[in-house]
Design a protein around this motif. Structure first.
Motif, PDB file in Angstrom:
ATOM      1  N   ASP A 151       0.842  -1.324   0.022  1.00  0.00           N
ATOM      2  CA  ASP A 151      -0.134  -0.027  -0.143  1.00  0.00           C
ATOM      3  C   ASP A 151       0.850   1.111   0.140  1.00  0.00           C
ATOM      4  OD1 ASP A 151      -2.462  -1.493   0.047  1.00  0.00           O
ATOM      5  OD2 ASP A 151      -2.676  -1.000   2.144  1.00  0.00           O
ATOM      6  N   ARG A 164      -3.304  -1.383  -7.739  1.00  0.00           N
ATOM      7  CA  ARG A 164      -3.075  -2.195  -6.582  1.00  0.00           C
ATOM      8  C   ARG A 164      -3.833  -3.230  -7.115  1.00  0.00           C
ATOM      9  NH1 ARG A 164      -2.066  -5.409  -2.783  1.00  0.00           N
ATOM     10  NH2 ARG A 164      -2.123  -4.663  -0.529  1.00  0.00           N
ATOM     11  N   ILE A 199      -6.393  -4.084   1.874  1.00  0.00           N
ATOM     12  CA  ILE A 199      -6.010  -3.040   1.027  1.00  0.00           C
ATOM     13  C   ILE A 199      -6.495  -1.721   1.827  1.00  0.00           C
ATOM     14  CG2 ILE A 199      -6.064  -1.650  -1.174  1.00  0.00           C
ATOM     15  CD1 ILE A 199      -5.943  -4.339  -2.481  1.00  0.00           C
TER      16      ILE A 199
END
Length: 187
Positions: A23, A38, A45
């Motif tokens: 992250d 991502r 997340i």
């Protein structure tokens, strides 16, 4: 700077053993103005990165495509006489509905896979954990460089996944043994 050198030549795969580190990489790449995606389990997340996750980007693309198709469908619907497509007298084929459902499901999975691949290929940098870098979808990417952050914290087995599977032309291992002491020791 490094990701800009390979821009347009393939993807930079940025990994780390922990989701928090991935992250952080993603946030830094976004601040630098890069198209960062991502990839990972949504519950792992941070909420701030939700709009940059592969799953959300795929859903957004599919809803835009559905809205565009629906708009196109209305136009063709209006062009038909009284909006009626058929007489309604057709007999359903035996097993035809089940077969149609399987084909629709296959088409949906294929469409989702193609959308994921297109999004990943358009990225400057793809950020995921070292273990997730072994996912099938990544095998279809042209990975030009691999970055493994906090490598001193990773086990040898997890760190080898992106290296062995992608065989990129460039590998960078980042880890500060003074900041985070190594958890892997070899004899």
């Amino acid at each position: 700077l490094w990701s800009q050198q390979i821009r347009g030549k393939g993807v930079l795969l940025a990994t780390s053993d922990s989701n928090i580190a991935v992250d952080n990489i993603t946030e830094g790449a976004l601040r630098a103005g890069l198209n960062a995606i991502r990839v990972g389990r949504p519950e792992k997340i941070t909420a701030e990165l939700e709009d940059h996750t592969l799953e959300i980007l795929v859903k957004r693309e599919q809803s835009e495509a559905a809205a565009a198709a629906e708009g196109g469908g209305r136009q063709s619907f209006r062009g038909e006489e009284d909006g009626v497509e058929g007489s309604g007298d057709e007999e359903p084929l035996h097993g035809g509905e089940e077969r149609r459902e399987r084909e629709d499901s296959r088409r949906q999975r294929r469409s989702e896979h193609d959308a994921k691949l297109a999004i990943l290929r358009s990225a400057d940098i793809v950020c995921t954990t070292t273990i997730s870098a072994g996912s099938d979808i990544f095998s279809q990417l042209d990975v030009r460089a691999i970055l493994i952050d906090e490598v001193a914290q990773a086990t040898e087995l997890s760190a080898i996944v992106p290296v062995a599977l992608h065989r990129a032309g460039c590998l960078v291992l980042v880890g500060d043994h003074c900041q985070l002491p190594p958890t892997v020791s070899s004899e």
